[in-house]
Design a protein around this motif. Structure first.
Motif, short mmCIF file in Angstrom:
data_model
loop_
_atom_site.label_atom_id
_atom_site.label_comp_id
_atom_site.label_asym_id
_atom_site.label_seq_id
_atom_site.Cartn_x
_atom_site.Cartn_y
_atom_site.Cartn_z
N GLN A 112 0.84 -1.21 0.00
CA GLN A 112 0.00 0.00 0.00
C GLN A 112 0.87 1.25 0.00
O GLN A 112 2.02 1.21 0.46
CB GLN A 112 -0.88 0.05 1.26
CG GLN A 112 -2.10 -0.84 1.21
CD GLN A 112 -3.12 -0.39 0.18
OE1 GLN A 112 -3.86 0.54 0.37
NE2 GLN A 112 -3.12 -1.09 -0.96
N ARG A 154 -0.26 6.65 2.49
CA ARG A 154 -1.51 7.19 3.05
C ARG A 154 -2.39 6.09 3.64
O ARG A 154 -3.30 6.37 4.43
CB ARG A 154 -2.32 7.92 1.96
CG ARG A 154 -1.70 9.23 1.49
CD ARG A 154 -2.71 10.03 0.69
NE ARG A 154 -3.29 9.29 -0.43
CZ ARG A 154 -4.50 9.51 -0.93
NH1 ARG A 154 -5.28 10.45 -0.43
NH2 ARG A 154 -4.94 8.80 -1.95
N SER A 155 -2.15 4.82 3.24
CA SER A 155 -2.99 3.71 3.71
C SER A 155 -2.20 2.69 4.51
O SER A 155 -2.64 1.55 4.67
CB SER A 155 -3.66 3.02 2.52
OG SER A 155 -4.50 3.91 1.83
N HIS A 200 -1.92 2.30 7.51
CA HIS A 200 -2.63 1.83 8.70
C HIS A 200 -3.35 0.50 8.44
O HIS A 200 -3.45 -0.33 9.34
CB HIS A 200 -3.65 2.89 9.18
CG HIS A 200 -4.71 3.21 8.15
ND1 HIS A 200 -4.50 4.10 7.12
CD2 HIS A 200 -5.97 2.76 7.99
CE1 HIS A 200 -5.59 4.18 6.38
NE2 HIS A 200 -6.50 3.37 6.88
N VAL A 201 -3.81 0.25 7.21
CA VAL A 201 -4.50 -1.03 6.98
C VAL A 201 -3.51 -2.19 6.99
O VAL A 201 -3.88 -3.32 7.31
CB VAL A 201 -5.33 -1.04 5.66
CG1 VAL A 201 -6.42 0.00 5.71
CG2 VAL A 201 -4.47 -0.90 4.44
#
Lengths: 190, 190
Positions: free
Chosen positions: A56, A59-60, A62-63
């Motif tokens: 990822q 910005r992503s 965290h997932v």
């Protein structure tokens, strides 16, 4: 499947349906691969390294940490390459054979992928099962794994199959290897 | 949200958790975009075309048909470009403003995305709401949409904002446009 599979137990209670989000996300962004590369410290000079990876942008990221928490294994790291993306890339990656056997594979057996990645996962799971029986430490097993993984999401031909070690051996023309894998896999599920 | 939202009603009953698979898959492979391109038949000479798109290789085209059935709108088509992929690419795409308003946006409001695509979806939904009020047919509205969508998943700068039509107008330095959108969106949800 084991009835005491602990994967994401807490998260499932807090977030019903999260398993299916994971399946959908991995159908989109996940990758099951089995690179085989030279390693002089290995018995046959080649290392088989099954990997489950999700990439990822920053910005992503965290997932990716959510996936790590959900599966209870693996690492989140920073990619060195940008690959035409404008933002930094990060990965969640599982490499441990034990984690594949106890966490990753049981989850995707119980919650099947819906895209063609399901086929890659099938080969990945078969190879992991062969490795659990140490078949990758035999010349015939190593060659069989290289042949099985040729059909996966790879662009370059197998370096092992192009190497002199592989060329010295006759091709596996019978189905014995595949039957061994299926038998081993059934055994692992019991 | 409307209580009689018909999206995927049959599928939900047959396949519990499919909504979350859709969210995960769109988090991975989906794209919300608002291209603005020249069209002399439009009142201002520019057309705003909000699109929801999911792309897959030929081996997984079946999931695009499942998405079409689930959302009850859109089309599955063949991509002309391969973009470095070894297999043919296909897309599921929704372009109709009515389908965005009735199908796509309510689903992702009720089932939020988890990655940074959620931000792109937010802008997409705001633009669709502005268009439902025909604000894109005014020079100020069109300019506001172009500014809002500059931050989305685009690599090239907006052709509209670089055009002489846009350059002739002063920049929107106040927050009036955004407040209008928010008010319109709240109104649409009532």
């Amino acid at each position: 499947m084991s009835s005491d599979n602990p994967i994401g137990a807490d998260n499932q209670q807090e977030r019903p349906g999260f398993e299916q989000w994971v399946v959908g996300f991995v159908d989109g962004e996940g990758c099951f691969s089995v690179p085989i590369f030279r390693n002089p410290t290995c018995r046959l000079g080649w290392q088989v390294q099954p990997e489950f990876t999700v990439v990822q942008g920053g910005r992503s990221v965290h997932v990716l940490h959510e996936l790590k928490q959900f599966f209870g294994c693996g690492r989140v790291g920073h990619n060195g390459r940008h690959d035409n993306h404008r933002e930094d890339l990060f990965h969640f990656r599982v490499r441990s054979l034990g984690d594949h056997l106890r966490r990753v594979i049981p989850f995707f057996v119980a919650n099947p992928l819906k895209t063609a990645k399901r086929d890659d996962f099938g080969v990945f799971a078969d190879v992991v099962s062969m490795m659990a029986q140490r078949l990758h430490l035999t010349p015939e097993g190593l060659r069989r794994i290289a042949e099985m993984t040729q059909s996966m999401n790879r662009k370059a031909p197998s370096r092992f199959l192009e190497s002199s070690e592989a060329i010295r051996q006759p091709p596996l023309s019978d189905r014995r290897g595949e039957e061994m894998v299926l038998a081993a896999w059934r055994h692992a599920e019991d």
